[in-house]
Each structure stands twice: as C-alpha cells, then as structure tokens.
Design an enzyme around this catalytic site. Structure first.
Site, PDB file in Angstrom:
ATOM      1  NE  ARG A  80      -2.240  -1.294   3.668  1.00 59.91           N
ATOM      2  CZ  ARG A  80      -2.068  -2.491   4.262  1.00 59.91           C
ATOM      3  NH1 ARG A  80      -2.486  -3.598   3.657  1.00 59.91           N
ATOM      4  NH2 ARG A  80      -1.483  -2.575   5.442  1.00 59.91           N
ATOM      5  NE  ARG A  81       4.489   0.863   4.166  1.00 55.76           N
ATOM      6  CZ  ARG A  81       5.290   0.412   5.126  1.00 55.76           C
ATOM      7  NH1 ARG A  81       6.577   0.187   4.862  1.00 55.76           N
ATOM      8  NH2 ARG A  81       4.818   0.182   6.343  1.00 55.76           N
TER       9      ARG A  81
ATOM     10  NE  ARG B 266       0.137  23.164  -7.891  1.00 58.49           N
ATOM     11  CZ  ARG B 266      -0.172  24.256  -8.576  1.00 58.49           C
ATOM     12  NH1 ARG B 266      -1.258  24.944  -8.292  1.00 58.49           N
ATOM     13  NH2 ARG B 266       0.600  24.674  -9.563  1.00 58.49           N
ATOM     14  CB  SER B 267      -4.494  23.919  -9.457  1.00 59.79           C
ATOM     15  OG  SER B 267      -4.985  24.889 -10.350  1.00 59.79           O
TER      16      SER B 267
ATOM     17  CE1 TYR C 130      -7.351  31.247 -14.838  1.00 59.38           C
ATOM     18  CE2 TYR C 130      -7.189  29.081 -15.844  1.00 59.38           C
ATOM     19  CZ  TYR C 130      -6.704  30.044 -14.976  1.00 59.38           C
ATOM     20  OH  TYR C 130      -5.575  29.803 -14.242  1.00 59.38           O
TER      21      TYR C 130
ATOM     22  CB  CYS D 113      -1.030  21.135 -12.105  1.00 58.06           C
ATOM     23  SG  CYS D 113      -0.691  22.865 -12.472  1.00 58.06           S
TER      24      CYS D 113
ATOM     25  CG  ASP E  20      -7.374  25.911 -17.924  1.00 54.80           C
ATOM     26  OD1 ASP E  20      -8.543  25.655 -18.268  1.00 54.80           O
ATOM     27  OD2 ASP E  20      -6.668  26.755 -18.514  1.00 54.80           O
TER      28      ASP E  20
ATOM     29  CG  ASN F 147      -3.607  16.669 -16.687  1.00 56.63           C
ATOM     30  OD1 ASN F 147      -4.040  17.714 -16.201  1.00 56.63           O
ATOM     31  ND2 ASN F 147      -2.384  16.608 -17.175  1.00 56.63           N
TER      32      ASN F 147
END
Length: 276
Positions: free
Chosen positions: A137-138, A177-178, A220, A157, A180, A188
């Site tokens: 699990r690592r 984390r973020s 945006y 990101c 667009d 992605n």
C-alpha cells in the site's frame, strides 16, 4: 456514448451552476493583455474512469492523444525538465533560455532515493514494487518537493500518483492540486490512463480504474462561453486504444507502440486563451 464525455459534461455543468467565482478577489494568473484571470471553481472533484470499459478520450472535441502521451513519456520515461527533449511547444511559456523548466516534473522523478531494495528513483521504485510487492500500500510517487519549489518555473499541478493492486488488476489515483478544466482536463486523464496501462502491462497486470482527484477544478472567465458550447455538442462512442503487447519494459515504449482507432469526434476548438 463516451462515459468520459458524460463525466466531463456533468463536472462542467456543476462548476457553472454551483461554482465559486473569484471575482472581487486578488488572483495571481493574468491574461496576455495583463487583465486578471478570474475563475469559477468547485473544490474536491473526483472522477472515476474504468479502463476495462473504455478508453476515456473526449469526443466533444479531439484530444491530441499522441502529443499527450509524448508529454507523459517526457516526464515519466525520459524524466526530463528540458523542453528540447519534448516534441511539442506546450511548455514554452515556462522554460528559460536554456529550455529548462527548473527543478520540476521530470527532474523530481529522476532524483535518486535510498529504498529498502536499493538506491533508485521514484519511477523505478514503482516498477520494482509492482513486480515484487504488488500488494504493498506504499506504491506511489510525489513530485511536490517543498525544498525545490522556489527553483521550479511552475509548481506541479498533477503531483502524485498512487498505484494499488487488487487481484490481478492495477488501479491508480491521480492527485491534482489545480486544473484548468477546458485546457487540461482530458489531456491529463488520457496521459495517466496510458501510464496506468503501460505500468500494468510491464508488471503482468490488467489496467483497472483511474481515479482523478482535483482539489481546485476551475473554469476561467474567458473560457465560460467556450465550455457552454462544448458541453452542448453531440457525443460519440469512445475510441479504441491499444498498446503494443510485445513491450515488457516501460522504458521501451515509444509513440509507435500506441494505436488509436474509431475515434469519432467533434471539431477542435482553436486559439483557447491561456492564463499564466
């Protein structure tokens, strides 16, 4: 119809209908003309893609699958942080005069660490564990290295990938984390779906589910009318995607080893403004 299209439309509609606007707040990104680039966002978006059911490329507009995979291999296989090693111009705005994007992305994956099985980088550690301790699990990577953030031209990101084996099936969680949403969402998703498929193949496993977790999923302000038109388009069945089954070493994969067929899609959207 493509399940990836359905997820994308539902996500965008929720952001548009229920999202939080940054209007009136101080924001870092700017448009090319210097105007603040505001967003409307949702926090903590989670999308799940079952790769055994379909390859999750959008049909609402084309995703440049080969280019997306090429960037993924630049980061994960070449472990490069120099755009001169990349056959695309998507990183040009963040590169210095030498082509470097600083201590980001591929640079972090290339760093050597001392693991119980010896000194190796994060990618090699993942491959070793999938082959030798698949039920660990690592099995994960993390390129958000606080010690090097000041020397990154863009802080990562998509920063963490966790691999998890259930039976003979390899699943993965991509933490971001973020994002667009218009410019990068399916890009992605396609990249990390292919990465999961490649890692599964070289480890003798089947690719299962990719879970995409986005902390700040935003649209945006100048993208809103484009998104509204995009999500109203017709939807088609997902394309077929295959890897060369003869490849058994992750570092042997090239773009010639991927095949996309039956990709029915709508027209591309040109000249999407990008906030920097």
């Amino acid at each position: 119809m493509s399940k990836a299209d359905v997820l994308f439309v539902n996500m965008c509609q929720d952001i548009l209908d229920n999202g939080f606007s940054s209007e009136g707040q101080k924001v870092r990104p700017r448009w090319e003309d210097g105007t603040p680039a505001h967003t409307i966002k949702q926090f903590g978006v989670v999308n799940r893609y079952n790769l055994q059911e379909e390859f999750p490329a959008l049909t609402l507009r084309p995703t440049a699958i080969r280019t997306a995979v090429g960037e993924m291999l630049w980061i994960w296989q070449k472990k490069s942080n120099n755009i001169k090693d990349l056959n695309a111009h998507i990183w040009d705005s963040w590169a210095d005069e030498t082509g470097s994007i600083g201590k980001a992305y591929g640079y972090q994956l290339a760093r050597k660490y001392r693991f119980p099985q010896g000194e190796m980088d994060q990618v090699d550690n993942v491959i070793w564990q999938l082959k030798n301790t698949p039920y660990s699990r690592r099995i994960m990577t993390n390129i958000y290295n606080f010690a090097d953030l000041s020397e990154m031209n863009l802080e990562p990101c998509a920063y963490s990938m966790t691999f998890n084996v259930t039976g003979d099936t390899l699943n993965g969680i991509l933490n971001q984390r973020s994002q667009d949403i218009l410019a990068a969402n399916n890009w992605n998703v396609v990249q990390y779906s292919v990465l999961l498929m490649m890692m599964a193949q070289v480890s003798g496993l089947k690719a299962g589910e990719l879970v995409h977790v986005i902390a700040d999923a935003h649209i945006y302000d100048r993208h809103i009318p484009i998104v509204r038109e995009l999500i109203a388009r017709p939807q088609y069945p997902a394309p077929k995607f295959e890897l060369n089954p003869d490849i058994k070493d992750f570092y042997d994969f090239t773009l010639d080893d991927i095949a996309v067929s039956d990709y029915q899609k709508n027209e591309q959207i040109r000249n999407i403004p990008v906030a920097i």
